[in-house]
Design a protein around this motif. Structure first.
Motif, PDB file in Angstrom:
ATOM      1  N   UNK A   1       0.481   8.760 -10.068  1.00 37.41           N
ATOM      2  CA  UNK A   1       1.729   8.037  -9.887  1.00 37.41           C
ATOM      3  C   UNK A   1       1.629   7.168  -8.652  1.00 37.41           C
ATOM      4  N   UNK A   2       1.962   5.892  -8.813  1.00 35.65           N
ATOM      5  CA  UNK A   2       1.960   4.962  -7.687  1.00 35.65           C
ATOM      6  C   UNK A   2       3.380   4.638  -7.298  1.00 35.65           C
ATOM      7  N   UNK A   3       3.542   3.468  -6.736  1.00 38.50           N
ATOM      8  CA  UNK A   3       4.880   3.020  -6.380  1.00 38.50           C
ATOM      9  C   UNK A   3       5.567   2.466  -7.618  1.00 38.50           C
ATOM     10  N   UNK A   4       6.878   2.573  -7.642  1.00 45.02           N
ATOM     11  CA  UNK A   4       7.622   2.089  -8.802  1.00 45.02           C
ATOM     12  C   UNK A   4       7.421   3.024  -9.982  1.00 45.02           C
ATOM     13  N   UNK A   5       7.555   2.483 -11.163  1.00 46.27           N
ATOM     14  CA  UNK A   5       7.476   3.308 -12.372  1.00 46.27           C
ATOM     15  C   UNK A   5       6.094   3.318 -13.014  1.00 46.27           C
ATOM     16  N   UNK A   6       5.210   2.407 -12.654  1.00 46.70           N
ATOM     17  CA  UNK A   6       3.882   2.357 -13.276  1.00 46.70           C
ATOM     18  C   UNK A   6       3.103   3.627 -12.939  1.00 46.70           C
ATOM     19  N   UNK A   7       2.263   4.049 -13.879  1.00 43.14           N
ATOM     20  CA  UNK A   7       1.424   5.220 -13.656  1.00 43.14           C
ATOM     21  C   UNK A   7       0.188   5.105 -14.532  1.00 43.14           C
TER      22      UNK A   7
END
Length: 135
Positions: A107-113
């Motif tokens: 998991x990174x920043x925001x909703x992207x993964x």
């Protein structure tokens, strides 16, 4: 950690497949949609798969996502358990004898993964990397 509500909607999907046993590489570009189904979410993936020298083909998958305790449980389309993730638990193992499937969520920043699957056993030796980003 991402929750069910954050998944709802359309996502871009990019997947790379490294099949070490067969000595082949693959790539899938497509979409992933999570939609509500009353008990949780249905995940539907669709895209164009290029695998080795084979002609490109359409690929599709469906999974069921359910809130369980403080985490998320993922099931095959027919309701069989697949794996579970949750706070502090971003990886899991699914046994499909004689092979083993291990998934790790990044998991990174925001909703992207992204996910990384390592599939090992007497029949398989693969690494599958997928990136999901909201449309």
């Amino acid at each position: 950690m991402i929750g069910l509500d954050a998944l709802v909607g359309a996502w871009r999907l990019s997947r790379e497949i490294e099949d070490r046993r067969a000595g082949l590489a693959g790539r899938l570009e497509g979409t992933c949609t999570w939609r509500r189904d009353g008990a949780g979410l249905v995940q539907e993936e669709a895209g164009l798969l290029r695998y080795g020298d084979a002609p490109p083909m359409q690929a599709e998958r469906r999974y069921l996502w359910r809130a369980e305790g403080d985490g998320l449980a993922v099931f095959f389309e027919d309701g069989r358990p697949f794996y579970r993730i949750g706070p502090g638990r971003h990886a899991d193992t699914h046994l499909c004898p004689p092979d083993t499937y291990e998934v790790a969520y990044l998991f990174g920043e925001g909703r992207a993964f992204s996910t990384v699957w390592r599939v090992t056993g007497p029949r398989k030796d693969m690494v599958i990397r997928s990136a999901y980003s909201p449309v």
